[in-house]
Every structure is written in C-alpha cells, then in structure tokens.
Design an enzyme around this catalytic site. Structure first.
Site, PDB file in Angstrom:
ATOM      1  N   LYS A  35       0.845  -1.199   0.000  1.00  0.00           N
ATOM      2  CA  LYS A  35       0.000   0.000   0.000  1.00  0.00           C
ATOM      3  C   LYS A  35       0.880   1.249   0.000  1.00  0.00           C
ATOM      4  O   LYS A  35       2.086   1.177   0.233  1.00  0.00           O
ATOM      5  CB  LYS A  35      -0.924  -0.004   1.213  1.00  0.00           C
ATOM      6  N   ARG A 130     -10.956   0.929  14.208  1.00  0.00           N
ATOM      7  CA  ARG A 130     -10.966   1.650  12.938  1.00  0.00           C
ATOM      8  C   ARG A 130     -12.066   1.036  12.066  1.00  0.00           C
ATOM      9  O   ARG A 130     -13.142   1.585  11.939  1.00  0.00           O
ATOM     10  CB  ARG A 130      -9.600   1.578  12.254  1.00  0.00           C
ATOM     11  N   TYR A 253      17.453  29.050   9.789  1.00  0.00           N
ATOM     12  CA  TYR A 253      16.281  29.819  10.190  1.00  0.00           C
ATOM     13  C   TYR A 253      16.108  29.783  11.700  1.00  0.00           C
ATOM     14  O   TYR A 253      16.165  28.727  12.326  1.00  0.00           O
ATOM     15  CB  TYR A 253      15.016  29.257   9.531  1.00  0.00           C
ATOM     16  N   MET A 301      13.873  24.053   3.292  1.00  0.00           N
ATOM     17  CA  MET A 301      13.143  23.394   2.215  1.00  0.00           C
ATOM     18  C   MET A 301      14.062  22.539   1.342  1.00  0.00           C
ATOM     19  O   MET A 301      13.717  21.408   0.977  1.00  0.00           O
ATOM     20  CB  MET A 301      12.423  24.428   1.344  1.00  0.00           C
TER      21      MET A 301
END
Length: 356
Positions: A35, A130, A253, A301
């Site tokens: 999957k 679930r 950052y 990024m």
C-alpha cells in the site's frame, strides 16, 4: 548535472527480507503489503523483486490494476475493501479479494452482478476501533456472506493495535476467538510486528509491511537489529557548501544552533521538500564520507547543515547518507518525533530513484 540527492533501492535486500518473513512464519502464506505505493518505494519498481510472495495487499484500485498490467496473476487483497458499489465491476474484472467491514458492503455484494464469486476477507474489530464488525456480530455476518452467490472463499481478518509489545495481542486475540466461535475459517491476523514476535497469531496468512522494507514496526531499529532484515531505501546526497563558524555564530532559520567554538559545517542538498523531516532537531544522525555525525540547526526546504568536526576531510562533493544501510531510517524518524513509515511514504517526487 542534476541535483545530487537520490534514493536508491536495494532489491536484493527486499528479496532477503521476504525470505526472513517466510522463515519467521513457516506455516503461513504471505501477503506482501505494498500500500501507499509500496511505502514510498514504488510498486512498479519493486513488485517483481518479491514476485515469490503468495499475494499482494494494498488499498488503491489503480495500484491493483498496475500489478495486473505488469503481469501479476496471483491474489491481490484490497485491505479497505471497495469504496463504492460500482467498484465491484472492476474487482470482478481483475479478480480482486475484498475486505468487508461495513453493512453497506454486504448489501452491495448481495446486489452486484458478477461474472464469478469474489473471495472475501471479513474484518473483525479486535480493539483497533478503525474498521470491522464487533465480535458478537461476526457469526451473523459470516452466515449472510456465506449464503451469497457472489461470495467465494472466506477468511477472517483483523489488525492488531499493539503487537509490538510482548503482551500486546492478548486482548485482541480473546476478541477474535469470540468472533470465530462456531466457525471453521481461515484467518489472517498478523501485521509486521505479530509476524516477527507473535507466532501464535500467524495462522493461515501473515501481512508484513514495514519489515519488508527493512524498518522496525516498533520504531526502534534495535528491536530488529538481529533479525537479518536490511534497509531497502538509502537516501543520499552531497555537500554543496562549507562554512566555518566562529564561536557564537548561529545556523539556519531562527538561529536555533549556536557554535560553541570555531566549527566547520557542511551544507547538504536535501531538505523537507525532498521528504527529509523538517522537525529533525540538531543532533539527528547523518553519515558524511562514511563517518557518523549530526545535523545542526533547522532543516530548510532544500538544504540542511551537518557538523563536520568528526570528518575534517569533508568538503564540496563529499557523499552524505541521510538514511539507509548505516543511518537507520528509524533513528532519523525517532529524532524527528515520527516513524519510519512516514519518512518512507513522504519521499518527494522530485527525488530521483534508482534500483540496485
């Protein structure tokens, strides 16, 4: 020249991991779980390497059809079943085994016009909460399905919520036994953790997922370090810049890393847009030129920074392993507060993938 980041897939490791699954569950057949595009590895890239499996298990019709188009003629199990009644025509065409977990699916099966019966996996809710029928409803639902002309072979399935713990399946097993009372049925219960650590739950079919790709279902590499399982995916890049920091200078950052002394750092062509976790903190393990070191500062990024103190020889073009054979994906994930599953699945489309 392309950007130096790439993911390489070791197909021999994948084959070995399937072999180890068979050794762990010698009397069961194996659904290889592919999957989420084979956990980010790419179904089309890897399926033939584990073509010795007994069946493939997944979610999306598109992926199931891809397997058929590539020549797979064996069983395919749709783990969440069909999502719309009209999907049953495609299930019929491609001979897909469907999970049944809801009342509406019973009605859809009853009313469908199929060329041949479909094999069914009836899902019992054993505590995950679930999908699945409550244990006290399973006998009734089983009998309903058994009476349908559209239903072929039937198997009882469930999914363990805590199989990574030594006593983690006892409650679920009790509920499954309650559900199976009065039934003579095949069972498929074991996920990766139960396949490795709970042989009492193997029964007829096991459903390994993450262990096929060489990561731990517990999120801790040490738990599988002695099994022979090998990482399939290696994410690597290169240093594209070097900075020499003075004591007190900060990195990235937010300036979240401050050099205590003069320090060389390398800037690596890899960032969160490639699938590397943005929340990986300073100290996340990384391999530079074969030497274990760590990230420093905030992941950007497209770039991240690494400490070059342990590897003073490193410079522009030096190879970096972000995860793979030496730096385990579980360790990177743990540092970032997530799991290896997520990192595999998050590999970005812009990252070139090669098979070896």
């Amino acid at each position: 020249m392309t950007r130096p980041i790439q993911a390489s897939l070791d197909l021999q490791a994948l084959k070995q991991n399937l072999s180890i699954v068979r050794q762990a569950a010698t009397h069961a057949r194996v659904w290889s779980v592919v999957k989420a595009n084979a956990y980010g590895h790419g179904i089309e890239r890897i399926w033939s390497a584990i073509g010795a499996t007994d069946g493939f298990a997944l979610l999306n019709l598109e992926e199931a059809i891809t397997l058929r188009e590539r020549g797979w003629k064996g069983p395919i199990l749709m783990l969440e079943g069909f999502f719309h009644a009209q999907d049953l025509e495609i299930y019929d065409q491609h001979r897909l085994t469907t999970c049944v977990h809801s009342n509406w699916q019973l009605k859809a099966l009853q009313n469908a016009r199929l060329k041949a019966p479909l094999d069914i996996y009836l899902k019992v809710n054993s505590g995950m909460n679930r999908l699945g029928f409550q244990p006290d409803r399973v006998l009734t639902v089983w009998q309903q399905l058994r009476a349908m002309a559209n239903v072929g072979e039937m198997t009882l399935m469930s999914h363990f919520a805590e199989a990574e713990h030594p006593d983690g399946i006892s409650g679920a097993m009790a509920r499954i036994e309650q559900a199976a009372e009065g039934l003579e049925c095949r069972r498929s219960l074991s996920n990766s953790a139960a396949t490795l650590w709970h042989p009492e739950a193997h029964f007829d079919w096991v459903r390994p997922g993450i262990i096929l790709y060489g990561a731990s279902p517990s999120g801790q590499w040490r738990d599988i370090a002695n099994t022979g399982l090998r990482p399939v995916m290696t994410l690597s890049s290169e240093i594209i810049g070097v900075q020499t920091l003075k004591a007190g200078e900060r990195v990235g950052y937010g300036g979240r890393y401050t050099a205590r002394d003069e320090q060389r750092i390398g800037i690596v062509a890899a960032g969160y847009a490639d699938g590397y976790p943005r929340h990986a903190p300073t100290g996340t393990p990384v391999l530079v030129d074969g030497v274990r070191t760590m990230t420093v500062g905030t992941v950007s990024m497209d770039m991240l920074a690494v400490d070059l103190t342990p590897c003073p020889q490193a410079g522009i073009g030096t190879p970096v392993e972000l995860w793979g054979k030496e730096i385990k994906i579980d360790d990177v994930a743990a540092a970032a507060g997530t799991v290896g599953y997520e990192l595999m699945c998050a590999l970005a489309l812009r990252v070139p993938v090669v098979t070896v």
